[in-house]
Design a protein around this motif. Structure first.
Motif, PDB file in Angstrom:
ATOM      1  N   THR A 102       0.755  -1.231   0.006  1.00  0.00           N
ATOM      2  CA  THR A 102       0.036   0.014   0.081  1.00  0.00           C
ATOM      3  C   THR A 102       0.921   1.378  -0.018  1.00  0.00           C
ATOM      4  O   THR A 102       1.609   1.414   0.922  1.00  0.00           O
ATOM      5  CB  THR A 102      -0.855   0.035   1.011  1.00  0.00           C
ATOM      6  N   LEU A 103       0.781   1.771  -1.274  1.00  0.00           N
ATOM      7  CA  LEU A 103       1.731   3.059  -1.260  1.00  0.00           C
ATOM      8  C   LEU A 103       1.133   4.297  -1.069  1.00  0.00           C
ATOM      9  O   LEU A 103      -0.067   4.298  -1.187  1.00  0.00           O
ATOM     10  CB  LEU A 103       2.608   3.010  -2.758  1.00  0.00           C
ATOM     11  N   ASP A 104       1.813   5.452  -0.782  1.00  0.00           N
ATOM     12  CA  ASP A 104       1.225   6.735  -0.780  1.00  0.00           C
ATOM     13  C   ASP A 104       1.426   7.441  -2.106  1.00  0.00           C
ATOM     14  O   ASP A 104       2.572   8.021  -2.432  1.00  0.00           O
ATOM     15  CB  ASP A 104       1.876   7.423   0.185  1.00  0.00           C
ATOM     16  N   TYR A 105       0.337   7.515  -2.935  1.00  0.00           N
ATOM     17  CA  TYR A 105       0.424   7.838  -4.132  1.00  0.00           C
ATOM     18  C   TYR A 105       0.631   9.362  -4.294  1.00  0.00           C
ATOM     19  O   TYR A 105       1.371   9.953  -5.003  1.00  0.00           O
ATOM     20  CB  TYR A 105      -0.963   7.654  -4.872  1.00  0.00           C
ATOM     21  N   GLY A 109       6.385   7.467   4.919  1.00  0.00           N
ATOM     22  CA  GLY A 109       4.981   7.569   4.615  1.00  0.00           C
ATOM     23  C   GLY A 109       4.845   6.877   3.089  1.00  0.00           C
ATOM     24  O   GLY A 109       3.925   6.647   2.759  1.00  0.00           O
ATOM     25  N   ILE A 110       6.048   6.606   2.546  1.00  0.00           N
ATOM     26  CA  ILE A 110       5.677   6.171   1.050  1.00  0.00           C
ATOM     27  C   ILE A 110       4.954   4.565   1.158  1.00  0.00           C
ATOM     28  O   ILE A 110       4.152   4.469   0.415  1.00  0.00           O
ATOM     29  CB  ILE A 110       7.057   6.300   0.318  1.00  0.00           C
ATOM     30  N   ILE A 111       5.691   3.808   1.947  1.00  0.00           N
ATOM     31  CA  ILE A 111       5.234   2.622   2.068  1.00  0.00           C
ATOM     32  C   ILE A 111       4.288   2.764   3.436  1.00  0.00           C
ATOM     33  O   ILE A 111       4.579   3.027   4.476  1.00  0.00           O
ATOM     34  CB  ILE A 111       6.021   1.501   2.505  1.00  0.00           C
ATOM     35  N   ARG A 112       2.875   2.521   3.157  1.00  0.00           N
ATOM     36  CA  ARG A 112       1.939   2.629   4.200  1.00  0.00           C
ATOM     37  C   ARG A 112       1.276   1.367   4.752  1.00  0.00           C
ATOM     38  O   ARG A 112       0.696   1.428   5.701  1.00  0.00           O
ATOM     39  CB  ARG A 112       0.651   3.394   3.815  1.00  0.00           C
ATOM     40  N   GLY A 113       1.676   0.279   4.154  1.00  0.00           N
ATOM     41  CA  GLY A 113       1.528  -1.162   4.482  1.00  0.00           C
ATOM     42  C   GLY A 113       1.407  -2.021   3.336  1.00  0.00           C
ATOM     43  O   GLY A 113       1.893  -1.872   2.484  1.00  0.00           O
ATOM     44  N   SER A 114       0.820  -3.299   3.670  1.00  0.00           N
ATOM     45  CA  SER A 114       0.515  -4.236   2.615  1.00  0.00           C
ATOM     46  C   SER A 114      -0.610  -4.967   2.893  1.00  0.00           C
ATOM     47  O   SER A 114      -1.485  -4.681   3.992  1.00  0.00           O
ATOM     48  CB  SER A 114       1.711  -5.124   3.016  1.00  0.00           C
ATOM     49  N   LYS A 148      -2.886  -2.875  -9.143  1.00  0.00           N
ATOM     50  CA  LYS A 148      -2.051  -1.362  -9.286  1.00  0.00           C
ATOM     51  C   LYS A 148      -0.544  -1.868  -9.481  1.00  0.00           C
ATOM     52  O   LYS A 148       0.127  -0.800  -9.468  1.00  0.00           O
ATOM     53  CB  LYS A 148      -1.994  -0.957  -7.895  1.00  0.00           C
TER      54      LYS A 148
END
Lengths: 159, 159, 159, 159, 159, 159, 159, 159
Positions: A58-61, B50-55, B148
């Motif tokens: 889950t990335l922060d676009y 905050g670029i990777i917010r999770g998976s 995505k």
């Protein structure tokens, strides 16, 4: 359509992986008072059954410069072009979702772009696919919810 | 809006995690000829930025009995109710996506249900939220693209 | 409705001022082989007759950070609120144009904003005006023409 | 996208020119307690930077016999004709504004005409451009706001 | 619903009156080789049967300064207000035709006005009638056909 | 566009003829205390000026078996076919009114038919005209107002 | 269009058959105090007159696996294709109802399918018929009323 | 949702009853080379399982004076009124079908009436039900297909 039978242990494993797919199996094992090997076997079984199809980041676009989201409704000239058009859409990476739909559109898709000008270029690329007669665009002013985890937990609690 | 600077190594790490978030850091390290510790530090840095917010897991909803997808366009009585309505929508786990949009709808959301009757009940629940005057539903006959990863790879190749 | 009679000299003066409102009257006088005083008198006459209502700078909004343009169609609860709503709209400087229109909207206006989030806030401000029941927004992907000079030259050639 | 840095003096100069583009530089200089040469240099700098793109007269179209305003939404046969169609539109001087838009129209434009019959002829001319499949017209019953000065002042106060 | 039986003579009388209601009965009598008294009796009979309800002048509205025609679709708050609203509409003489209709409008009417501003005032008057929630206006650019005589001749030839 | 000057006498004559076009000139003369010759001269003058274009019977269509009224909106393939299509429409006597319109339709017309099946056949005849791509029909459930006399009286009182 | 005269006995026979078409004639005869032969003669007469066109079973489609109902609005390229398209539609047994309609659709039909995927295939089959340019689908979430018996009883009570 | 298992004999019985619900069981027995008692038992079983819910007459509505069919789309004020509104609709016998639907309408129903005026009265009755804010009507010009037998045969051939 034959659904796989998942038991209580499977649900609890899924419940933990949903929140963090990188949770080590040893942590899961400890919490559920089973062996890490059992966790491994169960996850493998669910992957082979096709229930778990993979995992994604889950990335922060916005931080990556992609803050522009739009929904594009597509009108086809003839519906027998649906398959052909979907093959072209899949070649545009900014199209992250596409559905064949009821209602006024034949295909309905979601795109992510950097800004207005970038979105225009993507929409023009879509419009130029053979078989597409017209598109209508609806722009997102804010992505307020994008979260499948609530649903996943509900599904496993329900089973 | 201050974007984080990612270098070539960061991109390659993200590129590998996108395809499988459970890829062990030691595997990534081996491929990139760096130490596992470096991978760990880099991932941590991207999480903190905050670029990777999770998976998240990619589940097969059809196999889980959730084969019905619909898009619901919401008309509000007054737009100042937007925030209030979104807080109610988030309490319905079947609403997996919701956007504030331009065009004829105030809010546009996506729901996943088991079948037509289940969908009806969810739509009725949405319709009963205070401040919502009317909804219009568009039903998915096929989810042709939901991916995505193509976009993520494009973003990292571009950077 | 009584139209002022403009002669050939007036047209030529207007024709030159349209292209550059700051053209010195002495330059105009030289080109038309008349005195600068005559130019002054003529311009004054057209100002007093209300034909020339002023002049405005043409700024580059993109360079000033205002690259987002949208058209907002407004539905009123009751049309007798039209005047009241227009008085509120005029207090929002981002509303640069507003028309009472036929067709499905009661009022149709144009807004300029910095970006998507800014536009959302302006639209919300409009939506919150008493008497407005709903709005529909159409976003500009490119302002391809914004030029009244071609029309002005046509009008003066026609007269 | 690199924005020019404007200082307090620049803003004040712009603020005065917005209200009357013909304000003599000596008057501006006096008010700001600087030399007329400085005003000249500043304006020139902003013109070269492209922030000031020119100036235009504000005429009273009703007095000139042009009291009829309409918005025309254009549907194209194929969007790759957009550029071609815009080149044709620019040749019709009554088209004072044209945008590439999201939503149901491909291009959305504003026209000024003398009366209903004149408007019909202009719309027919637009309809006859190759690549345009259909148009929809919305007629203005009153131009209630047409004023960019409020926005310009806001922009300079904000900077 | 009991239709009156008209014979060949009646049809010929009607056929002549349709083209000019002022045709003297003696002229009609001469052409049909009957007495003027017979013409008189026949016309009287058709008036009493309600087939002829009267006669009206065909005026040139453009020459009288009424060149603006619009169709106005009316949405009611509740349909039981239909009768009440029609009673108010009949008090606005510019509403020359009004129908209760199927489709999206409850009532659909035709108005004649002098120009855009006059039309705006009439539409505003309609919008202000209690029970009307909204109106949509479609403007006529040209009245190309307005002629019942072709139909009347067809009806009498058919009988 | 040059309007004819009508005086008080002319208005009174028109006012009487509007209610009954067959009113004998001698009756009019008696009421207005002028000679029948004067009435004759005045009416002739208004006919020659084109203000009075003729007269028509008001028939009871329901009694004649024509109780079905519909409005048909026409979409053309290309607007330059407008004139051609209107020439075809005029050949269908059931089309009693036709307008070139703004909004979604190119041409908007009114038809009178005997019943549903008859209406279907007329609509099919319209649909088959070359250049017409599609039509939309709105059916009248009741003709509540069809009366130009109120407007005519208003016009003459206003003059 | 010549209606058959039905008497009180006929109505009572129809009233009983409406509720159960298999009611033995002897039962009907007993209730009405007439002979079974009379019932037979009456029913035969109504069949020959075309009033009774047959009888049909009322099946539970959900129990038979056909729980999905949709309404499909069809836009034709040209209306003269109506007959041809209806001949093709009749070959798709899932199309249980089809009407030529006023309003935006040319043909409006009802389909019954097993589920979403089945419905998609049927809609695609419809879309592929020559002469159909586009379809719009509206999905039933619940068939709340499907009952002609109430109407039939009303008709016979009214006669 | 547990489906009843029907065997080949059941299908053949249903196949014959579909075409004529009054076919005597002895005729069916003869054709299938089984006893009439077996037919009786099988039909009873299918009735008890709820697959056969009854039978209905197919009447010729045109001959009975009911030639007018319309579809009415209903917009509710709030969807929680759905059940209440359906209870009111069921009291109007002319409403023969009603669905809760996706798309722009909340409820979509079919009505049969004698003629335009009768239809107007029924639509007005619907419009007056509490909770209904607006209706849109689409009129049938021809009922081209109304036949469930083709589908029933298909279902039994498929099983």
């Amino acid at each position: 359509m034959g659904k796989i039978k998942l038991d209580e242990i499977d649900h609890q494993i899924l419940d933990m992986l949903i929140d963090n797919t990188r949770t080590p199996f040893t942590d899961i094992a400890k919490k559920l008072l089973i062996s890490a090997g059992t966790v491994h076997v169960r996850v493998k079984k669910m992957e082979e059954a096709g229930i778990i199809r993979g995992s994604s980041l889950t990335l922060d676009y916005v931080k990556l410069g992609y803050s522009f989201i739009a929904y594009v409704g597509i009108f086809l000239e003839k519906t027998h072009q649906t398959k052909f058009v979907l093959e072209r859409l899949v070649q545009i990476p900014n199209v992250t979702v596409a559905h064949i739909t009821t209602g006024k559109f034949n295909i309905f898709c979601k795109i992510r772009a950097k800004d207005t000008t970038h979105a225009k270029n993507i929409i023009f690329k879509i419009d130029d696919i053979d078989g597409i007669s017209r598109t209508e665009t609806m722009i997102s002013l804010e992505e307020s919810i994008n979260d499948k985890k609530r649903l996943m937990h509900t599904i496993f609690n329900e089973l």
